[in-house]
Design a protein around this motif. Structure first.
Motif, short mmCIF file in Angstrom:
data_model
loop_
_atom_site.label_atom_id
_atom_site.label_comp_id
_atom_site.label_asym_id
_atom_site.label_seq_id
_atom_site.Cartn_x
_atom_site.Cartn_y
_atom_site.Cartn_z
N SER A 1 0.82 -1.21 0.00
CA SER A 1 0.00 0.00 0.00
C SER A 1 0.85 1.26 0.00
O SER A 1 1.99 1.25 0.46
CB SER A 1 -0.92 0.02 1.22
N MET A 2 0.25 2.34 -0.50
CA MET A 2 0.89 3.66 -0.44
C MET A 2 0.81 4.24 0.97
O MET A 2 1.55 5.15 1.30
CB MET A 2 0.19 4.62 -1.42
N GLY A 3 -0.11 3.77 1.79
CA GLY A 3 -0.28 4.27 3.14
C GLY A 3 0.12 3.23 4.17
O GLY A 3 0.87 2.29 3.89
N GLU A 4 -0.39 3.39 5.38
CA GLU A 4 -0.10 2.43 6.44
C GLU A 4 -0.92 1.17 6.21
O GLU A 4 -2.12 1.22 6.00
CB GLU A 4 -0.45 3.04 7.79
N LEU A 5 -0.27 0.03 6.25
CA LEU A 5 -0.95 -1.24 6.02
C LEU A 5 -0.39 -2.29 6.98
O LEU A 5 0.79 -2.65 6.87
CB LEU A 5 -0.77 -1.71 4.58
N PRO A 6 -1.19 -2.79 7.92
CA PRO A 6 -0.71 -3.85 8.82
C PRO A 6 -0.71 -5.20 8.11
O PRO A 6 -1.49 -6.10 8.43
CB PRO A 6 -1.72 -3.79 9.97
N ARG A 7 0.16 -5.33 7.12
CA ARG A 7 0.14 -6.49 6.23
C ARG A 7 0.30 -7.80 6.98
O ARG A 7 -0.41 -8.78 6.71
CB ARG A 7 1.25 -6.35 5.18
N GLU A 8 1.20 -7.84 7.95
CA GLU A 8 1.43 -9.07 8.69
C GLU A 8 0.17 -9.51 9.43
O GLU A 8 -0.20 -10.68 9.41
CB GLU A 8 2.59 -8.87 9.66
N ALA A 9 -0.50 -8.56 10.07
CA ALA A 9 -1.72 -8.88 10.81
C ALA A 9 -2.83 -9.33 9.86
O ALA A 9 -3.61 -10.24 10.17
CB ALA A 9 -2.18 -7.68 11.63
N ILE A 10 -2.92 -8.68 8.69
CA ILE A 10 -3.93 -9.06 7.71
C ILE A 10 -3.70 -10.49 7.21
O ILE A 10 -4.63 -11.30 7.12
CB ILE A 10 -3.94 -8.07 6.53
N LEU A 11 -2.45 -10.83 6.90
CA LEU A 11 -2.16 -12.17 6.41
C LEU A 11 -2.36 -13.21 7.51
O LEU A 11 -2.79 -14.34 7.24
CB LEU A 11 -0.74 -12.23 5.86
N HIS A 12 -2.06 -12.83 8.74
CA HIS A 12 -2.32 -13.72 9.88
C HIS A 12 -3.81 -14.05 9.94
O HIS A 12 -4.20 -15.20 10.12
CB HIS A 12 -1.85 -13.02 11.15
N ARG A 13 -4.64 -13.05 9.76
CA ARG A 13 -6.08 -13.26 9.78
C ARG A 13 -6.54 -14.04 8.54
O ARG A 13 -7.45 -14.86 8.60
CB ARG A 13 -6.81 -11.92 9.86
N ALA A 14 -5.88 -13.77 7.41
CA ALA A 14 -6.22 -14.48 6.18
C ALA A 14 -6.03 -15.98 6.34
O ALA A 14 -6.85 -16.78 5.86
CB ALA A 14 -5.37 -13.96 5.03
N ALA A 15 -4.96 -16.38 7.02
CA ALA A 15 -4.71 -17.81 7.22
C ALA A 15 -5.82 -18.45 8.05
O ALA A 15 -6.21 -19.59 7.81
CB ALA A 15 -3.36 -18.01 7.91
N ARG A 16 -6.35 -17.70 9.01
CA ARG A 16 -7.43 -18.22 9.85
C ARG A 16 -8.75 -18.31 9.10
O ARG A 16 -9.70 -18.95 9.58
CB ARG A 16 -7.59 -17.36 11.10
N ALA A 17 -8.83 -17.69 7.93
CA ALA A 17 -10.03 -17.75 7.12
C ALA A 17 -10.01 -18.92 6.13
O ALA A 17 -10.98 -19.12 5.40
CB ALA A 17 -10.22 -16.44 6.36
N VAL A 18 -8.93 -19.68 6.11
CA VAL A 18 -8.82 -20.82 5.19
C VAL A 18 -9.52 -22.03 5.80
O VAL A 18 -9.26 -22.41 6.93
CB VAL A 18 -7.35 -21.14 4.91
N ALA A 19 -10.41 -22.64 5.03
CA ALA A 19 -11.12 -23.83 5.49
C ALA A 19 -10.19 -25.04 5.46
O ALA A 19 -9.18 -25.05 4.74
CB ALA A 19 -12.33 -24.09 4.58
#
Length: 213
Positions: free
Chosen positions: A119-137
């Motif tokens: 992102s051009m701005g602030e992006l908590p990428r690590e936290a987002i990907l951490h949550r993304a993994a928890r969304a995988v069935a």
């Protein structure tokens, strides 16, 4: 994408302005790593994080996936919805506005794709990907593709921006032992046109993991 902006605009406003600079920002084609890594998967429910103008989501829908696609730019989402309608897959894609650092799509997915989630701005990428993994069935796949560094034409890169390696992304996910398997973790080169239209080689990286339990 990366860069600096010193105004008080929100990230959503910055991205809306970025998309308004031209009628189309991206190529309109799906990301090559997504195509390569997903073609052999059985279609199910997919989540596209940072969908932009919708090329990946439309491609997935064409291949039979039921897609939830999210972006921080409403301008991008409007274009993406129009793209899906033109492709005849509007009924297979749910376009959702999210600032992923604050809100996240609900549900579990057989595929979660994060393609160039920078992102051009602030992006908590690590936290987002951490949550993304928890969304995988169970049995599903998480695919993360990102840049390995700034392009050569970026003359004033933000020194605070880091581009993690696939191993660093994997470690940050904090996946439970025995519940995941690594299917892909590597760097690769691809050709991209620079702002003047000249082809140049960039290095990206990719991580693909499957939830086994």
């Amino acid at each position: 994408m990366t860069g600096n902006d010193t105004t008080d605009r929100t990230d959503a406003e910055m991205w809306d302005d970025r998309y308004r600079e031209s009628e189309r920002i991206w190529s309109g084609n799906p990301n090559t790593v997504l195509v390569r890594e997903v073609e052999g998967l059985k279609p199910g429910r997919a989540l596209d994080l940072g969908c932009g103008e919708g090329a990946d989501a439309v491609w997935l829908a064409r291949w039979g996936w039921k897609v939830t696609a999210t972006d921080i730019s409403r301008v991008a989402l409007e274009r993406a919805a129009a793209h899906a309608a033109e492709a005849g897959v509007a009924d297979r894609v749910d376009w959702q506005w999210h600032d992923l650092g604050a809100t996240f799509p609900e549900g579990e997915f057989d595929l979660v794709s994060a393609q160039f989630l920078h992102s051009m701005g602030e992006l908590p990428r690590e936290a987002i990907l951490h949550r993304a993994a928890r969304a995988v069935a169970p049995g599903g796949v998480l695919l993360v593709v990102g840049h390995a560094g700034f392009p050569h034409w970026e003359h004033n890169p933000d020194p605070g921006v880091r581009f993690p390696t696939p191993d660093e992304v994997l470690a940050s996910l904090e996946l439970p032992d025995g519940a995941w398997e690594v299917l892909l973790s590597d760097e690769h080169e691809r050709v991209q046109n620079d702002p003047d239209g000249n082809p140049t080689t960039r290095t990206d990286n990719a991580l693909k993991v499957r939830r086994t339990a």
